[in-house]
Scaffold this active site. Structure first.
Site, mmCIF file in Angstrom:
data_model
loop_
_atom_site.group_PDB
_atom_site.id
_atom_site.type_symbol
_atom_site.label_atom_id
_atom_site.label_comp_id
_atom_site.label_asym_id
_atom_site.label_seq_id
_atom_site.Cartn_x
_atom_site.Cartn_y
_atom_site.Cartn_z
ATOM 1 N N LYS A 1 0.845 -1.155 -0.100
ATOM 2 C CA LYS A 1 0.410 -0.508 -0.363
ATOM 3 C C LYS A 1 1.435 1.827 0.329
ATOM 4 O O LYS A 1 0.416 1.914 -1.112
ATOM 5 C CB LYS A 1 -0.319 -0.308 1.522
ATOM 6 C CG LYS A 1 -2.065 -0.880 0.843
ATOM 7 C CD LYS A 1 -2.532 -1.837 2.344
ATOM 8 C CE LYS A 1 -3.780 -2.260 1.976
ATOM 9 N NZ LYS A 1 -4.648 -2.916 2.979
ATOM 10 N N GLN B 1 -5.036 -1.054 9.851
ATOM 11 C CA GLN B 1 -4.615 -3.166 8.474
ATOM 12 C C GLN B 1 -5.157 -3.174 9.521
ATOM 13 O O GLN B 1 -5.027 -3.600 10.652
ATOM 14 C CB GLN B 1 -3.020 -2.580 8.050
ATOM 15 C CG GLN B 1 -3.105 -4.672 7.940
ATOM 16 C CD GLN B 1 -3.825 -4.538 6.194
ATOM 17 O OE1 GLN B 1 -3.524 -3.235 6.070
ATOM 18 N NE2 GLN B 1 -4.191 -5.351 6.208
ATOM 19 N N ASP C 1 -10.180 3.619 3.974
ATOM 20 C CA ASP C 1 -11.252 1.928 4.034
ATOM 21 C C ASP C 1 -12.516 2.302 3.891
ATOM 22 O O ASP C 1 -13.022 1.550 3.432
ATOM 23 C CB ASP C 1 -10.605 1.346 4.850
ATOM 24 C CG ASP C 1 -9.776 0.508 5.255
ATOM 25 O OD1 ASP C 1 -9.755 0.173 4.016
ATOM 26 O OD2 ASP C 1 -9.151 0.073 6.323
#
Ligand code: NDP
Length: 291
Positions: free
Chosen positions: A50, A94, A117
């Protein structure tokens, strides 16, 4: 093999090229902060990809590593700091988190404007109340957004309306937002889960089949309608010959690709698109925060 293999890697590279041009035009460098707690090897590999991809499109991507014994309070303090930091436009925590951390409290603490997200209840609500128009500035969960992008590319935007879509899996991360996105393009959507009866029959009705289960190769060729488009979200590590492990999806690729019209491989399908859509969300957030 009959099915077209959907090249998620190439589609993600194409999207990154488009994003890089848009980043270039930005008055500020979009800043993405990825927080990882603990040392789960798979998570560490994902976060590295990422931040590396963020840098490749000209963003300021950085990793914040916290020890496995981090408390909810310590993680909340870090999120508060990033919420207040003007150089941070996107915050991603995460998952999964170590079990002592309250995941819901943590995800709810991220400023919805920086929630790249798309898991904050406000963004979830916006997605589910969006109807047939998903606004360009909406922060949408990356994996299902990437799946929709691939479906539009493979089938054509106008062809999706009226198609039967079956999603196996009802998680907040994949299954439920996937349903909202497919509804927004006028698919007729069925969500299946572990208590669904006659799953193979339901899957055989699908023009579009999305598997997001977390069970290696569960969906077999005989579950698939001839010519269907199959999106395999699953990532499962299985051991092979001589103890060497490798990744497989939730779909049994060999048998499914005999029947399907198009299918995503694992790896190289949904995964790269997920990361590209995270970068899209970071750009969207940066634009909104700096306009
Ligand atoms: P979850 O474990 O949160 O959800 C799994 C879903 O599958 C649940 O709804 C569960 O049903 C359902 N399920 C489990 N067993 C069965 C069964 N035998 N029959 C039918 N349904 C079943 O997983 P996620 O949604 O987070 O992830 C799914 C997969 O996708 C995983 O392999 C994960 O690694 C992968 N993934 C990949 C990403 C990518 O970028 N490629 C991103 C995110 C996830 P119930 O609700 O009843 O328990």
């Amino acid at each position: 093999m009959n099915a077209r293999v959907i090249d998620g890697k190439a589609m993600a590279a194409e999207l990154r090229t488009e994003l890089a041009a848009l980043v270039d035009d930005m008055p500020v460098r979009p800043g993405l902060r990825v927080i990882i707690v603990g040392d789960n090897p798979a998570s560490r590999a994902y976060v590295r990809t990422k931040t590396r991809n963020a840098a490749e499109v000209g963003m300021d991507g950085s990793l914040i590593e916290m020890p496995v014994a981090t408390t909810t309070g310590e993680l909340l303090a870090e999120i508060e700091r990033l919420n207040a930091d003007p150089a941070t436009h996107g915050i991603l925590v995460q998952l999964p988190l170590p079990e002592q951390i309250d995941e819901t409290v943590v995800l709810d603490a991220i400023d919805p404007a920086k929630d790249v997200d798309g898991f904050h209840p406000l963004n979830v609500g916006r997605l589910f109340s969006a109807g047939r128009e998903i606004a360009d500035d909406l922060l949408v969960p990356c994996t299902p957004y990437g799946c929709l992008h691939m479906l539009k590319k493979v089938l054509g935007e106008d062809a999706l309306g009226g198609m039967n879509a079956v999603i196996v899996g009802r998680s907040n991360i994949v299954g439920k937002p996937m349903a909202a996105l497919l509804l927004s393009v006028d698919c007729t959507v069925t969500i299946a889960h572990s208590r669904t009866r006659a799953l193979p029959e339901i899957c055989r009705e699908a023009d579009i089949l999305v598997a997001a289960v977390g069970r290696a190769e569960m969906v077999r060729g005989e579950w698939i309608k001839h010519g269907a488009t199959v999106i395999d979200v699953g990532i499962n590590r299985v051991s092979g010959v001589y103890g060497k492990s490798h990744l497989v999806g939730d779909v049994h690729f060999a048998s499914a690709s005999e029947v399907a019209g198009a299918i995503t491989p694992v790896p190289g399908g949904v995964g790269p698109m997920t990361v590209a859509c995270l970068l899209r969300n970071t750009l969207v957030a940066a634009k909104a925060l700096t306009s």
